[in-house]
Write a protein that holds these residues in place. Structure first.
Motif, mmCIF file in Angstrom:
data_model
loop_
_atom_site.group_PDB
_atom_site.id
_atom_site.type_symbol
_atom_site.label_atom_id
_atom_site.label_comp_id
_atom_site.label_asym_id
_atom_site.label_seq_id
_atom_site.Cartn_x
_atom_site.Cartn_y
_atom_site.Cartn_z
ATOM 1 N N VAL A 55 23.533 0.321 2.669
ATOM 2 C CA VAL A 55 23.163 0.855 3.980
ATOM 3 C C VAL A 55 21.694 1.260 3.965
ATOM 4 O O VAL A 55 21.202 1.810 2.981
ATOM 5 C CB VAL A 55 24.033 2.082 4.349
ATOM 6 N N ILE A 56 20.982 0.988 5.062
ATOM 7 C CA ILE A 56 19.619 1.472 5.252
ATOM 8 C C ILE A 56 19.632 2.582 6.296
ATOM 9 O O ILE A 56 20.158 2.406 7.396
ATOM 10 C CB ILE A 56 18.678 0.333 5.696
ATOM 11 N N ASP A 57 19.080 3.732 5.941
ATOM 12 C CA ASP A 57 18.992 4.899 6.813
ATOM 13 C C ASP A 57 17.635 4.856 7.513
ATOM 14 O O ASP A 57 16.592 4.794 6.865
ATOM 15 C CB ASP A 57 19.128 6.162 5.959
ATOM 16 N N ALA A 58 17.637 4.875 8.849
ATOM 17 C CA ALA A 58 16.394 4.787 9.607
ATOM 18 C C ALA A 58 16.424 5.736 10.795
ATOM 19 O O ALA A 58 17.484 6.225 11.193
ATOM 20 C CB ALA A 58 16.164 3.354 10.079
ATOM 21 N N GLU A 59 15.248 5.977 11.353
ATOM 22 C CA GLU A 59 15.107 6.863 12.508
ATOM 23 C C GLU A 59 14.441 6.103 13.645
ATOM 24 O O GLU A 59 13.398 5.461 13.453
ATOM 25 C CB GLU A 59 14.259 8.081 12.125
ATOM 26 N N SER A 64 10.320 -0.263 2.087
ATOM 27 C CA SER A 64 9.939 0.949 1.382
ATOM 28 C C SER A 64 10.118 2.135 2.315
ATOM 29 O O SER A 64 9.977 2.012 3.531
ATOM 30 C CB SER A 64 8.485 0.845 0.917
ATOM 31 N N VAL A 65 10.442 3.303 1.758
ATOM 32 C CA VAL A 65 10.613 4.506 2.565
ATOM 33 C C VAL A 65 9.337 4.801 3.345
ATOM 34 O O VAL A 65 8.235 4.748 2.805
ATOM 35 C CB VAL A 65 10.978 5.705 1.662
ATOM 36 N N CYS A 81 11.931 3.670 8.267
ATOM 37 C CA CYS A 81 12.876 3.799 7.151
ATOM 38 C C CYS A 81 12.817 5.211 6.575
ATOM 39 O O CYS A 81 11.730 5.743 6.339
ATOM 40 C CB CYS A 81 12.532 2.800 6.047
ATOM 41 N N LYS A 82 13.974 5.795 6.334
ATOM 42 C CA LYS A 82 14.041 7.148 5.779
ATOM 43 C C LYS A 82 14.623 7.184 4.370
ATOM 44 O O LYS A 82 14.186 7.951 3.526
ATOM 45 C CB LYS A 82 14.867 8.050 6.712
ATOM 46 N N SER A 83 15.644 6.404 4.119
ATOM 47 C CA SER A 83 16.210 6.356 2.763
ATOM 48 C C SER A 83 17.076 5.115 2.631
ATOM 49 O O SER A 83 17.394 4.444 3.616
ATOM 50 C CB SER A 83 17.030 7.617 2.450
ATOM 51 N N PHE A 84 17.467 4.837 1.380
ATOM 52 C CA PHE A 84 18.256 3.646 1.097
ATOM 53 C C PHE A 84 19.529 4.022 0.355
ATOM 54 O O PHE A 84 19.519 4.854 -0.544
ATOM 55 C CB PHE A 84 17.469 2.670 0.228
ATOM 56 N N LYS A 122 0.816 -1.214 0.000
ATOM 57 C CA LYS A 122 0.000 0.000 0.000
ATOM 58 C C LYS A 122 0.850 1.264 0.000
ATOM 59 O O LYS A 122 0.330 2.375 -0.130
ATOM 60 C CB LYS A 122 -0.923 0.010 1.226
ATOM 61 N N PHE A 123 2.164 1.135 0.159
ATOM 62 C CA PHE A 123 3.051 2.296 0.171
ATOM 63 C C PHE A 123 3.430 2.671 -1.252
ATOM 64 O O PHE A 123 3.642 1.801 -2.100
ATOM 65 C CB PHE A 123 4.312 1.994 0.990
ATOM 66 N N ILE A 124 3.519 3.982 -1.484
ATOM 67 C CA ILE A 124 3.935 4.471 -2.793
ATOM 68 C C ILE A 124 5.399 4.891 -2.714
ATOM 69 O O ILE A 124 5.977 4.978 -1.640
ATOM 70 C CB ILE A 124 3.060 5.663 -3.242
ATOM 71 N N GLY A 125 5.974 5.174 -3.867
ATOM 72 C CA GLY A 125 7.351 5.655 -3.888
ATOM 73 C C GLY A 125 8.343 4.521 -4.038
ATOM 74 O O GLY A 125 8.024 3.417 -4.481
ATOM 75 N N GLU A 126 9.573 4.798 -3.601
ATOM 76 C CA GLU A 126 10.683 3.893 -3.836
ATOM 77 C C GLU A 126 10.587 2.640 -2.974
ATOM 78 O O GLU A 126 10.346 2.700 -1.783
ATOM 79 C CB GLU A 126 11.996 4.613 -3.512
ATOM 80 N N GLU A 127 10.743 1.504 -3.607
ATOM 81 C CA GLU A 127 10.874 0.240 -2.890
ATOM 82 C C GLU A 127 12.211 -0.367 -3.264
ATOM 83 O O GLU A 127 12.642 -0.299 -4.419
ATOM 84 C CB GLU A 127 9.754 -0.728 -3.256
ATOM 85 N N ARG A 128 12.903 -0.920 -2.268
ATOM 86 C CA ARG A 128 14.187 -1.545 -2.534
ATOM 87 C C ARG A 128 14.147 -2.990 -2.073
ATOM 88 O O ARG A 128 13.562 -3.312 -1.048
ATOM 89 C CB ARG A 128 15.313 -0.814 -1.784
#
Length: 208
Positions: free
Chosen positions: A121-125, A89-90, A114-117, A56-62
């Protein structure tokens, strides 16, 4: 507290909609995402729910592949394709499943967004606790499997120490407080204590 059972798939969708209402509108809001979760008994049920929600998430998926190797598998009985993937996904919630640095909040069970990929490395908060808001970067790390993993071979795995956590197994819910809790029980719990853990994670019966 019980969502009436009609048909298996319809009732599961009703539970997801009850815990994640208007997801299409709110999926970019971290407070919304981290304030709700569904608990279940088995990993296969958790994976099923996580799979329904991530689409259900839009945008970038890795898609990140673990680096797997079956030690001493000279006949190649266990090809890499057999061994594991992680799709994220972000904006989606993830949970840490190893103690990396408890002093900075990176403990087994810590929930993050998740914030970015990056390539490796996975960038998360961090989304909960006293370290909420801190940004962290996860590389793939070697993971040792426990004695409970009864494979007929010795598995060497290097992967990201996270997984999706729209839904999580009840044992991961210990010491967590979540405002909106769903409990998916397609089969009996293992013990009354396990059911107590699930029911006591929410803040009120009205939101469970």
């Amino acid at each position: 507290m019980v969502i009436p059972f009609t048909r298996k798939e319809k009732s599961l969708n009703a539970l997801i909609d009850a815990i994640f209402p208007s997801l299409e509108i709110n999926r970019s809001k971290s407070d919304y995402i981290i304030s709700r979760a569904i608990f279940s008994i088995r990993n296969d049920s958790v994976d099923k729910i996580n799979g329904r929600l991530i689409v259900k998430f839009i945008g970038e998926e890795r898609l990140y592949y673990s680096l797997d190797e079956a030690i001493d598998d000279i006949n190649n009985f266990y090809p890499v394709e057999f061994l594991n993937t992680l799709s994220v996904s972000v904006g989606c919630p993830i949970i840490l499943f190893r103690n990396l640095d408890p002093s900075t909040g990176l403990c087994n069970g810590t929930r993050l967004i998740c914030k970015s990929f990056q390539h490796n490395v996975i960038d998360a908060e961090i989304a909960v606790g006293q370290h909420t808001g801190n940004r962290v970067f996860f590389p793939r790390i070697p993971l040792c499997l426990s004695d409970e993993d009864m494979f007929p071979f010795k598995l060497k795995r290097k992967q990201f120490p996270i997984r999706l956590c729209f839904a999580m197994i009840i044992n991961k819910a210990r010491e967590q407080t979540i405002p909106n809790v769903g409990i998916y029980l397609p089969e009996s719990v293992f013990s009354h204590g396990q059911l107590y853990v699930a029911l006591s994670r929410g803040i009120s019966p009205a939101n469970t």
